[in-house]
Motif scaffolding. Structure first.
Motif, PDB file in Angstrom:
ATOM      1  N   GLY A 120      15.338  19.741  28.503  1.00 60.03           N
ATOM      2  CA  GLY A 120      15.521  18.826  29.620  1.00 60.03           C
ATOM      3  C   GLY A 120      16.853  19.022  30.305  1.00 60.03           C
ATOM      4  O   GLY A 120      16.958  18.964  31.540  1.00 60.03           O
ATOM      5  N   ALA A 121      17.915  19.275  29.507  1.00 57.23           N
ATOM      6  CA  ALA A 121      19.242  19.500  30.078  1.00 57.23           C
ATOM      7  C   ALA A 121      19.279  20.804  30.862  1.00 57.23           C
ATOM      8  O   ALA A 121      19.866  20.884  31.949  1.00 57.23           O
ATOM      9  CB  ALA A 121      20.285  19.531  28.966  1.00 57.23           C
ATOM     10  N   PHE A 169       5.132  28.148  29.919  1.00 55.13           N
ATOM     11  CA  PHE A 169       6.359  27.454  29.534  1.00 55.13           C
ATOM     12  C   PHE A 169       6.889  26.632  30.700  1.00 55.13           C
ATOM     13  O   PHE A 169       7.289  25.477  30.516  1.00 55.13           O
ATOM     14  CB  PHE A 169       7.427  28.457  29.082  1.00 55.13           C
ATOM     15  N   TYR A 170       6.882  27.199  31.881  1.00 61.30           N
ATOM     16  CA  TYR A 170       7.370  26.441  33.030  1.00 61.30           C
ATOM     17  C   TYR A 170       6.461  25.264  33.351  1.00 61.30           C
ATOM     18  O   TYR A 170       6.924  24.158  33.657  1.00 61.30           O
ATOM     19  CB  TYR A 170       7.493  27.344  34.259  1.00 61.30           C
ATOM     20  N   LYS A 171       5.153  25.477  33.221  1.00 64.16           N
ATOM     21  CA  LYS A 171       4.194  24.413  33.553  1.00 64.16           C
ATOM     22  C   LYS A 171       4.275  23.247  32.573  1.00 64.16           C
ATOM     23  O   LYS A 171       4.298  22.074  32.998  1.00 64.16           O
ATOM     24  CB  LYS A 171       2.779  24.992  33.552  1.00 64.16           C
ATOM     25  N   TYR A 172       4.322  23.557  31.285  1.00 64.20           N
ATOM     26  CA  TYR A 172       4.229  22.493  30.274  1.00 64.20           C
ATOM     27  C   TYR A 172       5.581  22.024  29.743  1.00 64.20           C
ATOM     28  O   TYR A 172       5.783  20.820  29.536  1.00 64.20           O
ATOM     29  CB  TYR A 172       3.368  22.961  29.106  1.00 64.20           C
ATOM     30  N   ALA A 173       6.499  22.950  29.513  1.00 65.64           N
ATOM     31  CA  ALA A 173       7.766  22.569  28.896  1.00 65.64           C
ATOM     32  C   ALA A 173       8.810  22.137  29.924  1.00 65.64           C
ATOM     33  O   ALA A 173       9.650  21.289  29.653  1.00 65.64           O
ATOM     34  CB  ALA A 173       8.318  23.721  28.057  1.00 65.64           C
ATOM     35  N   VAL A 174       8.766  22.730  31.125  1.00 62.96           N
ATOM     36  CA  VAL A 174       9.772  22.410  32.133  1.00 62.96           C
ATOM     37  C   VAL A 174       9.249  21.332  33.083  1.00 62.96           C
ATOM     38  O   VAL A 174       9.798  20.229  33.162  1.00 62.96           O
ATOM     39  CB  VAL A 174      10.177  23.667  32.929  1.00 62.96           C
TER      40      VAL A 174
END
Length: 233
Positions: free
Chosen positions: A75-76, A224-229
């Motif tokens: 998140g940071a 990763f960008y879709k779900y984690a970011v």
């Protein structure tokens, strides 16, 4: 930026004990192999080598991402001008290096020899890249290890099937489909120190793993960008 990401990932991995445990597993595998008679090593060493860079790495990179989600690290980073491909590559580089270290332990301790180590290092490096990227791609959607357990089990079963086919236990022509599983080309590198594997076969295996790396990287970058970011926003 890449240097800072490597340093940050390494520090977080060490503090969370993920990386030390990962290396210790390689050491433990090497010690376990010492219990096998020498005639069993050509069959057992490749299995342990797959577990170290592949299946264990697949699980550990997911565990690391879960921890970074919970402690707010991802998140940071999401509010910084970071290129997420560098984040993915940093994790892949570190896991690949750790996999090679573990593989050296497995070979050096388990077989009391480093003959054919160059084949092992190359195979482990390519195999680790594929499974780490697949681990990032798949684990990005989940929040903890409980949710991730089924994908881990599925990947483990599918990745071990090529060993059964290679040794003649799965003889039906339908099992030739296993050649597309990334553990199959890796198996040729792991077998090379123990039996004659042609350079052509090794070259094709290397190309197959490179293709898998490209596919896995594409999946990792998107998921990763879709779900984690984006999922944190």
């Amino acid at each position: 930026m890449m240097k800072n990401l490597l340093k940050t990932n390494f520090v977080i991995g060490v503090r969370s004990y993920v990386y030390p445990i990962y290396v210790l597993i390689g050491l433990a595998y090497g010690l376990m192999l010492m219990a096998f008679p020498e005639q069993y090593l050509p069959a057992m060493v490749p299995i342990f080598l797959l577990f170290e860079p592949g299946l264990v790495g697949f699980m550990f990179v997911g565990t690391e991402i879960f921890a970074e989600k919970k402690d707010g690290a991802i998140g940071a980073l999401a509010v910084t001008p970071i290129e997420w491909r560098n984040y993915i590559l940093a994790k892949t580089v570190i896991m690949s290096v750790l996999s090679v270290v573990g593989a050296v332990f497995i070979m050096g301790i388990g077989t009391r020899s480093l003959n054919g180590l160059s084949y092992i290092i190359l195979g482990v490096l390519l195999c680790s890249i594929v499974y780490t990227l697949l681990g990032i791609a798949i684990s990005a959607k989940y929040r903890d290890l409980d949710e991730y357990f089924v994908p881990i089990l599925a990947v483990m079963v599918v990745s071990l099937l090529p060993f059964a086919h290679y040794h003649g236990y799965l003889t039906h022509s339908i099992w030739k489909a296993l050649y597309i599983v990334p553990s199959y080309p890796a198996l040729y590198f792991f077998k090379a120190p123990f039996e004659e594997i042609s350079r052509g076969t090794l070259a094709l295996s290397g190309i197959a793993l490179l293709l898998w790396s490209a596919i896995a990287y594409h999946l990792a970058k998107i998921r990763f960008y879709k779900y984690a970011v984006e999922g944190l926003r």
